[in-house]
Design an enzyme around this catalytic site. Sequence first.
Site, PDB file in Angstrom:
ATOM      1  N   GLY A 107       0.709  -1.420  -0.042  1.00  0.00           N
ATOM      2  CA  GLY A 107      -0.126   0.131   0.037  1.00  0.00           C
ATOM      3  C   GLY A 107       0.760   1.246  -0.084  1.00  0.00           C
TER       4      GLY A 107
ATOM      5  N   ASP B 279       0.704   3.164   4.395  1.00  0.00           N
ATOM      6  CA  ASP B 279      -0.348   4.142   3.553  1.00  0.00           C
ATOM      7  C   ASP B 279      -1.525   4.413   4.431  1.00  0.00           C
ATOM      8  OD1 ASP B 279      -1.121   1.331   4.437  1.00  0.00           O
ATOM      9  OD2 ASP B 279      -2.005   1.059   2.411  1.00  0.00           O
TER      10      ASP B 279
ATOM     11  N   ASP C 101      -5.562   2.029  10.531  1.00  0.00           N
ATOM     12  CA  ASP C 101      -6.956   1.847  10.931  1.00  0.00           C
ATOM     13  C   ASP C 101      -7.067   1.471  12.407  1.00  0.00           C
ATOM     14  OD1 ASP C 101      -9.561   1.452  10.657  1.00  0.00           O
ATOM     15  OD2 ASP C 101      -9.218  -0.398   9.286  1.00  0.00           O
TER      16      ASP C 101
ATOM     17  N   LYS D 236      -7.351   6.575  10.329  1.00  0.00           N
ATOM     18  CA  LYS D 236      -8.530   6.397  10.531  1.00  0.00           C
ATOM     19  C   LYS D 236      -8.624   6.447  12.254  1.00  0.00           C
ATOM     20  CE  LYS D 236     -10.475   3.859   6.908  1.00  0.00           C
ATOM     21  NZ  LYS D 236     -10.990   2.635   6.390  1.00  0.00           N
TER      22      LYS D 236
HETATM   23  P1  IMP Z   1      -4.986  -1.933  10.683  1.00  0.00           P
HETATM   24  O1  IMP Z   1      -3.958  -3.119  11.146  1.00  0.00           O
HETATM   25  O2  IMP Z   1      -6.466  -2.209  11.260  1.00  0.00           O
HETATM   26  O3  IMP Z   1      -4.687  -0.631  11.121  1.00  0.00           O
HETATM   27  O4  IMP Z   1      -5.134  -1.834   9.318  1.00  0.00           O
HETATM   28  C1  IMP Z   1      -4.271  -1.497   8.329  1.00  0.00           C
HETATM   29  C2  IMP Z   1      -4.167  -2.123   6.931  1.00  0.00           C
HETATM   30  O5  IMP Z   1      -5.726  -2.520   6.490  1.00  0.00           O
HETATM   31  C3  IMP Z   1      -3.540  -1.196   6.100  1.00  0.00           C
HETATM   32  O6  IMP Z   1      -2.245  -1.333   5.815  1.00  0.00           O
HETATM   33  C4  IMP Z   1      -4.486  -1.253   4.845  1.00  0.00           C
HETATM   34  O7  IMP Z   1      -3.677  -2.392   4.174  1.00  0.00           O
HETATM   35  C5  IMP Z   1      -5.875  -1.925   5.116  1.00  0.00           C
HETATM   36  N1  IMP Z   1      -6.785  -0.873   5.213  1.00  0.00           N
HETATM   37  C6  IMP Z   1      -7.436  -0.171   6.234  1.00  0.00           C
HETATM   38  N2  IMP Z   1      -8.443   0.519   6.060  1.00  0.00           N
HETATM   39  C7  IMP Z   1      -8.313   0.660   4.571  1.00  0.00           C
HETATM   40  C8  IMP Z   1      -9.120   1.326   3.670  1.00  0.00           C
HETATM   41  O8  IMP Z   1      -9.952   2.095   3.817  1.00  0.00           O
HETATM   42  N3  IMP Z   1      -8.688   1.007   2.285  1.00  0.00           N
HETATM   43  C9  IMP Z   1      -7.817   0.077   1.853  1.00  0.00           C
HETATM   44  N4  IMP Z   1      -7.177  -0.511   2.835  1.00  0.00           N
HETATM   45  C10 IMP Z   1      -7.416  -0.179   4.230  1.00  0.00           C
HETATM   46 MG    MG Z   2      -1.107  -1.879   3.884  1.00  0.00          MG
END
Ligand code: IMP
Ligand code: MG
Length: 179
Positions: A49, A104, A107, A135
């Site tokens: 990403g 990138d 979340d 986010k």
């Molecule tokens: P986390 O582990 O929940 O913080 O998610 C992080 C990963 O989820 C990122 O590196 C992205 O690959 C994916 N991700 C989270 N939100 C989005 C989105 O809105 N669009 C695309 N990929 C996302």
């Molecule tokens: Mg990613």
Amino acid sequence: MMSELRLLDKTFSPYLNADEIALRVKHLAEDLERDYASRKVLFVSVLNGAFMFTSDLMKALDLSLEISFIKVSSYEGMASTGKVKEIIGLKNSVEGRHVIILEDIVDTGTTLLKIDEIFKSKNPASLEICTLLFKKSEFKGNTPPKYVGFEIPNKFVVGYGLDYDESGRNLSELYQLKE
Ligand code: IMP
Ligand code: MG
């Protein structure tokens, strides 16, 4: 002009155009140049990403630096699986280095937590996170990323490196899932 976009089974609306992203990347580069003026930085970009963000940010930076790329995975389709696999691809020595992880999007922070844990165990001199998108409302960690391009609402976004089931990474702009 950006217009509505169809990817696989979903429709996306224009969110941030290329100029808006470029301006924010330039300002992030200025922040990093100020904070790391006298230190050599090891940037670690999280594939896939972050590839476009990394490329643009590196070109905007006037700093002494190295770039390395790693891979982890924690996401399939549109919902976070929370399952983070091992980090692969890290060849550079981290001990005693000033490390900045390039993401990138942060979340829930599950991915970040895992990466953070692995890097801390390698004894860097300093460790910070720089993410294009954050986010904030979904973040479950204790320490939010220090360098953030845009704080965004909890809506799925695609483009500028980010994918929807591997589609849309090549787009120069960011699109948001249409309700
Ligand atoms: P986390 O582990 O929940 O913080 O998610 C992080 C990963 O989820 C990122 O590196 C992205 O690959 C994916 N991700 C989270 N939100 C989005 C989105 O809105 N669009 C695309 N990929 C996302
Ligand atoms: Mg990613």
